[in-house]
Design a protein around this motif. Structure first.
Motif, PDB file in Angstrom:
ATOM      1  N   ARG A  52      -0.311 -30.556 -20.093  1.00  0.00           N
ATOM      2  CA  ARG A  52      -0.947 -29.767 -20.916  1.00  0.00           C
ATOM      3  C   ARG A  52      -0.185 -29.075 -21.987  1.00  0.00           C
ATOM      4  O   ARG A  52       1.070 -28.910 -21.919  1.00  0.00           O
ATOM      5  CB  ARG A  52      -1.485 -28.672 -20.176  1.00  0.00           C
ATOM      6  CG  ARG A  52      -2.485 -28.871 -18.991  1.00  0.00           C
ATOM      7  CD  ARG A  52      -3.095 -27.588 -18.135  1.00  0.00           C
ATOM      8  NE  ARG A  52      -1.974 -26.620 -17.594  1.00  0.00           N
ATOM      9  CZ  ARG A  52      -2.333 -25.917 -16.849  1.00  0.00           C
ATOM     10  NH1 ARG A  52      -3.681 -25.425 -16.678  1.00  0.00           N
ATOM     11  NH2 ARG A  52      -1.390 -25.174 -16.358  1.00  0.00           N
ATOM     12  N   THR A  53      -0.931 -28.763 -22.884  1.00  0.00           N
ATOM     13  CA  THR A  53      -0.288 -28.128 -24.037  1.00  0.00           C
ATOM     14  C   THR A  53       0.274 -26.896 -23.714  1.00  0.00           C
ATOM     15  O   THR A  53       1.563 -26.636 -24.173  1.00  0.00           O
ATOM     16  CB  THR A  53      -1.255 -27.725 -25.067  1.00  0.00           C
ATOM     17  OG1 THR A  53      -1.613 -29.102 -25.655  1.00  0.00           O
ATOM     18  CG2 THR A  53      -0.309 -27.331 -26.633  1.00  0.00           C
ATOM     19  N   SER A  54      -0.127 -25.933 -22.982  1.00  0.00           N
ATOM     20  CA  SER A  54       0.616 -24.501 -22.361  1.00  0.00           C
ATOM     21  C   SER A  54       1.761 -25.122 -21.839  1.00  0.00           C
ATOM     22  O   SER A  54       2.757 -24.213 -22.024  1.00  0.00           O
ATOM     23  CB  SER A  54      -0.290 -24.058 -21.606  1.00  0.00           C
ATOM     24  OG  SER A  54      -1.055 -24.780 -20.639  1.00  0.00           O
ATOM     25  N   LYS A  56       3.652 -27.664 -22.140  1.00  0.00           N
ATOM     26  CA  LYS A  56       4.697 -27.757 -23.115  1.00  0.00           C
ATOM     27  C   LYS A  56       5.325 -26.754 -23.950  1.00  0.00           C
ATOM     28  O   LYS A  56       6.315 -26.720 -24.332  1.00  0.00           O
ATOM     29  CB  LYS A  56       4.207 -29.116 -24.175  1.00  0.00           C
ATOM     30  CG  LYS A  56       3.552 -30.308 -23.643  1.00  0.00           C
ATOM     31  CD  LYS A  56       3.248 -31.534 -24.533  1.00  0.00           C
ATOM     32  CE  LYS A  56       2.859 -32.822 -23.768  1.00  0.00           C
ATOM     33  NZ  LYS A  56       2.016 -33.571 -24.830  1.00  0.00           N
ATOM     34  N   LEU A 124       4.814 -25.315 -31.663  1.00  0.00           N
ATOM     35  CA  LEU A 124       3.646 -26.452 -31.463  1.00  0.00           C
ATOM     36  C   LEU A 124       3.688 -27.440 -32.661  1.00  0.00           C
ATOM     37  O   LEU A 124       3.634 -28.617 -32.492  1.00  0.00           O
ATOM     38  CB  LEU A 124       2.276 -25.592 -31.856  1.00  0.00           C
ATOM     39  CG  LEU A 124       0.850 -26.642 -31.636  1.00  0.00           C
ATOM     40  CD1 LEU A 124       0.730 -27.278 -30.370  1.00  0.00           C
ATOM     41  CD2 LEU A 124      -0.439 -25.832 -31.975  1.00  0.00           C
ATOM     42  N   VAL A 128       6.078 -29.492 -30.089  1.00  0.00           N
ATOM     43  CA  VAL A 128       5.118 -30.071 -29.336  1.00  0.00           C
ATOM     44  C   VAL A 128       4.617 -31.306 -29.864  1.00  0.00           C
ATOM     45  O   VAL A 128       4.216 -32.527 -29.329  1.00  0.00           O
ATOM     46  CB  VAL A 128       4.250 -29.024 -28.884  1.00  0.00           C
ATOM     47  CG1 VAL A 128       3.069 -29.632 -27.904  1.00  0.00           C
ATOM     48  CG2 VAL A 128       4.670 -27.957 -27.960  1.00  0.00           C
ATOM     49  N   LEU A 129       3.994 -31.240 -31.095  1.00  0.00           N
ATOM     50  CA  LEU A 129       3.363 -32.343 -31.445  1.00  0.00           C
ATOM     51  C   LEU A 129       4.072 -33.564 -31.898  1.00  0.00           C
ATOM     52  O   LEU A 129       3.606 -34.724 -31.461  1.00  0.00           O
ATOM     53  CB  LEU A 129       2.543 -31.710 -32.739  1.00  0.00           C
ATOM     54  CG  LEU A 129       1.575 -31.056 -32.901  1.00  0.00           C
ATOM     55  CD1 LEU A 129       0.875 -30.752 -34.254  1.00  0.00           C
ATOM     56  CD2 LEU A 129       0.249 -31.530 -31.968  1.00  0.00           C
ATOM     57  N   THR A 132       4.642 -35.274 -28.711  1.00  0.00           N
ATOM     58  CA  THR A 132       3.313 -35.838 -28.097  1.00  0.00           C
ATOM     59  C   THR A 132       3.260 -37.095 -28.885  1.00  0.00           C
ATOM     60  O   THR A 132       2.560 -38.259 -28.089  1.00  0.00           O
ATOM     61  CB  THR A 132       2.169 -34.888 -28.469  1.00  0.00           C
ATOM     62  OG1 THR A 132       2.507 -33.458 -27.738  1.00  0.00           O
ATOM     63  CG2 THR A 132       0.968 -35.299 -27.953  1.00  0.00           C
TER      64      THR A 132
END
Length: 331
Positions: A52-54, A56, A124, A128-129, A132
């Motif tokens: 999940r993004t959270s 990460k 983010l 994160v991006l 991803t």
């Protein structure tokens, strides 16, 4: 600030927080403490696509300073799971690099202007991006046999320190060239246009004429106010990692005795100071300054010493006269 960041992350999931919730959260995550290397590896490994993004973001905030640098250093070694062809891989790399650049811009607002409310956005966008887009199996570049296939430490820190040193040396060289009255240019122009020419003009006589080329090289350095250390900077900054002849060290072919003779000749003649930046601090001896300070502080004392000496001389003369008078009276 770390506590406030954690509370903000909790607020995204719940509107209230009790003591039991905090205790349970600590008990559930007490074994999740990991190094920045492990955080970066988890962000880029193939299993990260199911995170999940959270989660990460939690990995990013484990070390918000080092994790982004590790991701930026290693993301090119991963083959994205979303890329079936090389063209799609290049597109994923382009998107990741674009987000890293945008994250650096946001991080500048956070660090320089203390706008810490943008810290989650910086993590983010900048970490994160890109992770991803690029998460997948890790590959080596094949630069040399036996290249290890594990995450590298960031090279940004060493490059940043080297960049600051190079900028300082370039500013000093620009100042000296401007003081000569021959190069009234900005340091960017000096780096792009003058340094390459100086590299050839200052090293070609030593390579081709050997000891006979020492005199014209020293004369050119004196004309342009270039010091011996700045010559080393010119040679170092124009070297490139290539096997072509134009990227080699131009002084590599110069004999050691020629280099030694050149250094002795330049140290004997030196440079004429034409600006304040060229006046070396070592030229002003500390002992001399201290002596001057004592002289100023004891200026009256020196006069008193002169008076004492004069008085002593006068006393000696007076003593001689008294002694002569006593001898005459005895006779």
């Amino acid at each position: 600030r770390a506590v406030l960041g954690q509370l903000q992350m909790v607020r995204l999931r719940a509107s209230a927080l009790s003591y039991d919730d905090v205790k349970g959260r600590l008990a559930a995550t007490k074994d999740q403490d990991m190094s920045p290397f492990e955080c970066a590896r988890r962000l880029l490994e193939p299993a990260a696509r199911h995170m999940r993004t959270s989660d990460k973001m939690d990995l990013y905030f484990a070390d918000s300073d080092l994790v982004p640098l590790l991701v930026q250093e290693n993301y090119l070694n991963h083959r994205p799971h979303v890329a079936a062809t090389e063209v799609e891989r290049l597109r994923a790399i382009a998107k990741a690099s674009e987000n890293i650049s945008l994250g650096d811009a946001v991080n500048t607002q956070v660090r320089r202007y203390q706008n810490w409310s943008l810290a989650p956005l910086a993590g983010l966008v900048g970490t994160v991006l890109p992770a991803t887009y690029m998460c997948g199996a890790r590959e080596t570049f094949g630069l040399y046999p036996g290249e290890p296939n594990f995450p590298r430490f960031t090279a940004w820190m060493g490059n940043y320190s080297t960049g600051n040193k190079q900028r300082r040396l370039l500013s000093e060289l620009t100042t000296n060239l401007a003081a000569s009255g021959l190069v009234p240019a900005h340091r960017g122009v000096v780096r792009l246009e003058y340094v390459s020419a100086l590299r050839t003009l200052l090293t070609a006589p030593l390579r081709k004429q050997e000891e006979a080329g020492i005199a014209p090289t020293v004369a050119l350095m004196q004309e342009y106010c270039i010091s011996r250390e700045q010559l080393d900077y010119v040679v170092d900054v124009t070297k490139f990692k290539t096997k072509a002849a134009w990227g080699d060290d131009p002084l590599k072919e110069v004999a050691t005795k020629v280099k030694s003779a050149f250094t002795r000749r330049f140290n004997q003649e030196g440079l004429t100071a034409k600006c304040a930046a060229m006046v070396e601090d070592v030229g002003v001896k500390k002992g001399r300054g201290k002596g001057k300070g004592r002289g100023r502080a004891a200026g009256g004392g020196e006069d008193d010493d002169d008076e004492v000496v004069e008085g002593a001389e006068a006393g000696q003369e007076g003593g001689v006269e008294v002694k002569q008078e006593e001898e005459e009276e005895e006779e």
